[in-house]
Write a protein that holds these residues in place. Structure first.
Motif, PDB file in Angstrom:
ATOM      1  N   UNK A 224     -19.583   6.564  45.530  1.00  0.00           N
ATOM      2  CA  UNK A 224     -20.129   5.761  44.578  1.00  0.00           C
ATOM      3  C   UNK A 224     -20.777   6.888  43.344  1.00  0.00           C
ATOM      4  N   UNK A 225     -21.547   7.757  43.886  1.00  0.00           N
ATOM      5  CA  UNK A 225     -22.476   8.771  43.233  1.00  0.00           C
ATOM      6  C   UNK A 225     -21.197   9.568  42.357  1.00  0.00           C
ATOM      7  N   UNK A 226     -20.292  10.035  42.991  1.00  0.00           N
ATOM      8  CA  UNK A 226     -19.391  10.876  42.338  1.00  0.00           C
ATOM      9  C   UNK A 226     -18.546  10.030  41.246  1.00  0.00           C
ATOM     10  N   UNK A 227     -18.122   8.705  41.659  1.00  0.00           N
ATOM     11  CA  UNK A 227     -17.665   8.014  40.556  1.00  0.00           C
ATOM     12  C   UNK A 227     -18.270   7.904  39.432  1.00  0.00           C
ATOM     13  N   UNK A 228     -19.498   7.517  39.668  1.00  0.00           N
ATOM     14  CA  UNK A 228     -20.336   7.405  38.367  1.00  0.00           C
ATOM     15  C   UNK A 228     -20.502   8.616  37.697  1.00  0.00           C
ATOM     16  N   UNK A 229     -20.460   9.759  38.201  1.00  0.00           N
ATOM     17  CA  UNK A 229     -20.666  10.927  37.645  1.00  0.00           C
ATOM     18  C   UNK A 229     -19.384  11.138  36.814  1.00  0.00           C
ATOM     19  N   UNK A 230     -18.217  10.919  37.317  1.00  0.00           N
ATOM     20  CA  UNK A 230     -16.925  11.309  36.546  1.00  0.00           C
ATOM     21  C   UNK A 230     -16.592  10.211  35.453  1.00  0.00           C
ATOM     22  N   UNK A 231     -16.794   8.799  36.002  1.00  0.00           N
ATOM     23  CA  UNK A 231     -16.344   7.968  35.022  1.00  0.00           C
ATOM     24  C   UNK A 231     -17.286   6.880  34.270  1.00  0.00           C
ATOM     25  N   UNK A 232     -18.657   7.085  34.722  1.00  0.00           N
ATOM     26  CA  UNK A 232     -19.496   6.295  34.455  1.00  0.00           C
ATOM     27  C   UNK A 232     -19.836   5.046  35.247  1.00  0.00           C
ATOM     28  N   UNK A 233     -21.001   4.549  34.856  1.00  0.00           N
ATOM     29  CA  UNK A 233     -21.453   3.290  35.867  1.00  0.00           C
ATOM     30  C   UNK A 233     -20.673   2.214  35.788  1.00  0.00           C
TER      31      UNK A 233
ATOM     32  N   UNK B 197      -5.559  11.226  44.016  1.00  0.00           N
ATOM     33  CA  UNK B 197      -7.107  11.292  44.285  1.00  0.00           C
ATOM     34  C   UNK B 197      -7.648  11.076  42.917  1.00  0.00           C
ATOM     35  N   UNK B 198      -8.890  10.489  42.864  1.00  0.00           N
ATOM     36  CA  UNK B 198      -9.579   9.910  41.704  1.00  0.00           C
ATOM     37  C   UNK B 198     -10.474  11.217  41.418  1.00  0.00           C
ATOM     38  N   UNK B 199     -10.588  12.248  42.215  1.00  0.00           N
ATOM     39  CA  UNK B 199     -11.830  13.389  41.957  1.00  0.00           C
ATOM     40  C   UNK B 199     -11.103  14.411  41.106  1.00  0.00           C
ATOM     41  N   UNK B 200     -11.739  14.971  39.954  1.00  0.00           N
ATOM     42  CA  UNK B 200     -11.200  16.108  39.263  1.00  0.00           C
ATOM     43  C   UNK B 200     -11.070  17.161  39.801  1.00  0.00           C
ATOM     44  N   UNK B 201     -12.058  17.353  40.795  1.00  0.00           N
ATOM     45  CA  UNK B 201     -11.862  18.748  41.657  1.00  0.00           C
ATOM     46  C   UNK B 201     -10.610  18.945  42.443  1.00  0.00           C
ATOM     47  N   UNK B 202      -9.957  18.010  42.533  1.00  0.00           N
ATOM     48  CA  UNK B 202      -8.417  18.010  43.002  1.00  0.00           C
ATOM     49  C   UNK B 202      -7.555  17.707  42.023  1.00  0.00           C
TER      50      UNK B 202
END
Length: 471
Positions: free
Chosen positions: A186-195, A399-404
């Motif tokens: 959740x912390x990663x998603x909030x940082x990436x996409x907003x709360x 993946x949902x993560x920009x690092x990937x």
């Protein structure tokens, strides 16, 4: 351990009626008839423990040939129940655990981890499944009594679950704002996409995932035949009660195949492929290979698993399509002639598939994402060497993560100046404009595509980018 007055009353009741413990549990178990549904609940608790505590992927344990023995021994109806319990438990796990923490009052002691999973399985049935509460409670207490690790907690299980049954409406209301996504992600998603967007992704996990079809032609016609709807991707989304896939019109004739709408996007990013030599580097099970072949390409489909390639070939045969299947590690693959185009749908953390694979968030962690991003970078760097000058490459993953995704691609392009992003024009994708990034990449999330009165919403989270090599 302090529960409340309910616990003490139930404990006294159990003691009077002999349900809190057994004088000779082994003898009782041998002599008493087994309660219907008990083995299914036992299997569910064991598999849940393997997912949450040992980070074991769920799909492997539910495999009918090599999966969990307790699961494989069940009949079809009980296996379906186990799958429903596990998927429900994993989708709602943070809320279930918050409710159990409230009911128990103090943390369970060391050695009671097995009991935690028994309670979770029962709570999932009481709160979210169409299972009689008394059955869920009774079978959970029976599980505790039959397990030497849990026998001393049987009265506690009874008290907690009976109280949950009485108070479930208030607990469901109280935990409505608890995110179903584990804190690390959740912390990663909030940082990436907003709360706000992160919260919508979390809520999308609670909705049933849709079944999408990629059709050879005439999506409107097939949507009408199957009672589906056409998505902006051109996929046909089936209604929830469609029945068994092989029994549907068009399956045997090879007119379509099952493929999430977002997963169909990468192959559609290529230009005209008619007569071009194209490599699908991580090809199995073959949905994207089929798209490339349908577009007229001469496809070389690579996979390092011979069994997965056999499945790919079988799928293509049903569809009346063909490709050259090559069993090889793509990182070491070097063709004699460079390809006009390459598709690399790379192994990843699969965090975009959490609607249909809710175990991912409990079996993966930040270290896994970092490790897989390094693997993808290595694969992408090699894939670039397989494309001829002027050719194109599409990189994608779920993946949902920009690092990937975005971040990794930027690193690779910085070292390869002969390559550039060939941006996607949002105007060419009506209904999906929000999925196109400022750089012209695709980035879908499970919160996209709203549900309708008859069809589920959402798509898998996917990243896709089209790269072009200078001529």
């Amino acid at each position: 351990m302090v529960l409340n007055d309910d616990k003490r009353k139930n404990k006294a009741h159990l003691k009077r009626h002999g349900a809190g413990r057994r004088q000779n549990p082994g003898e009782d178990a041998a002599n008493l008839p087994e309660k219907p549904g008990l083995r299914a609940r036992q299997a569910a608790a064991k598999i849940l423990a393997a997912v949450v505590d040992r980070k074991t992927p769920l799909d492997g344990m539910l495999d009918l040939e090599n999966g969990n023995p307790a699961y494989r021994q069940l009949n079809d109806a009980d296996r379906a129940l186990v799958r429903a319990i596990l998927n429900t438990s994993l989708r709602h796990l943070p809320r279930i655990e918050a409710i159990l923490d409230t009911l128990v009052g103090t943390p369970l002691p060391e050695g009671a981890r097995a009991l935690h999973h028994v309670l979770t399985v029962a709570a999932a049935q009481i709160l979210y499944l169409d299972v009689p509460d008394h059955s869920a409670v009774d079978l959970a207490v029976e599980q505790a009594q039959l397990d030497p690790r849990n026998r001393r907690f049987a009265s506690l299980a009874n008290a907690v679950l009976r109280r949950l049954s009485r108070e479930k409406a208030s607990h469901l209301t109280a935990t409505r704002t608890v995110s179903v996504i584990p804190a690390w992600f959740l912390e990663r998603l909030v940082t990436i996409y907003g709360r706000e967007h992160a919260a919508r992704i979390g809520e999308s996990l609670l909705e049933p995932s849709a079944i999408d079809l990629t059709v050879k032609s005439d999506p409107e016609g097939w949507a009408a035949r199957l009672g589906g709807s056409v998505l902006p991707t051109g996929s046909v989304r089936l209604p929830a009660a469609s029945g068994a896939i092989p029994a549907l019109d068009g399956f045997e004739a090879g007119e379509w195949w099952v493929q999430d709408a977002a997963a169909s996007l990468p192959a559609k990013l290529f230009g005209d492929l008619a007569g071009k030599r194209v490599a699908d580097l991580c090809a199995a099970p073959g949905g994207k290979t089929a798209q490339l072949a349908l577009a007229g390409a001469e496809v070389t489909a690579l996979d390092q698993s011979g069994n997965r390639l056999k499945r790919l070939v079988g799928n293509l045969q049903r569809l009346g399509l063909s490709a050259t299947a090559v069993e090889a590690n793509m990182a070491e693959y070097r063709p004699e002639i460079l390809f006009d185009a390459v598709l690399l749908d790379a192994p990843c953390s699969s965090t975009g598939t959490i609607r249909r694979h809710p175990d991912v968030l409990w079996t993966k962690g930040p270290d896994d994402i970092a490790k897989l991003a390094r693997l993808q970078e290595r694969l992408l760097r090699h894939a670039l060497t397989l494309v001829k000058p002027g050719g194109e490459l599409v990189f994608s993953n779920c993946s949902l993560d920009p690092s990937e995704g975005e971040d990794m691609v930027s690193q690779v392009l910085a070292d390869n100046p002969e390559w550039r992003i060939d941006p996607v024009d949002p105007a060419g994708w009506p209904g999906l404009e929000a999925a196109v990034t400022p750089r012209g990449e695709f980035r879908t999330t499970p919160a996209m595509l709203p549900a309708t009165a008859t069809h589920a919403g959402g798509v898998d989270g996917f990243y896709a980018v089209r790269l072009r090599r200078n001529g």
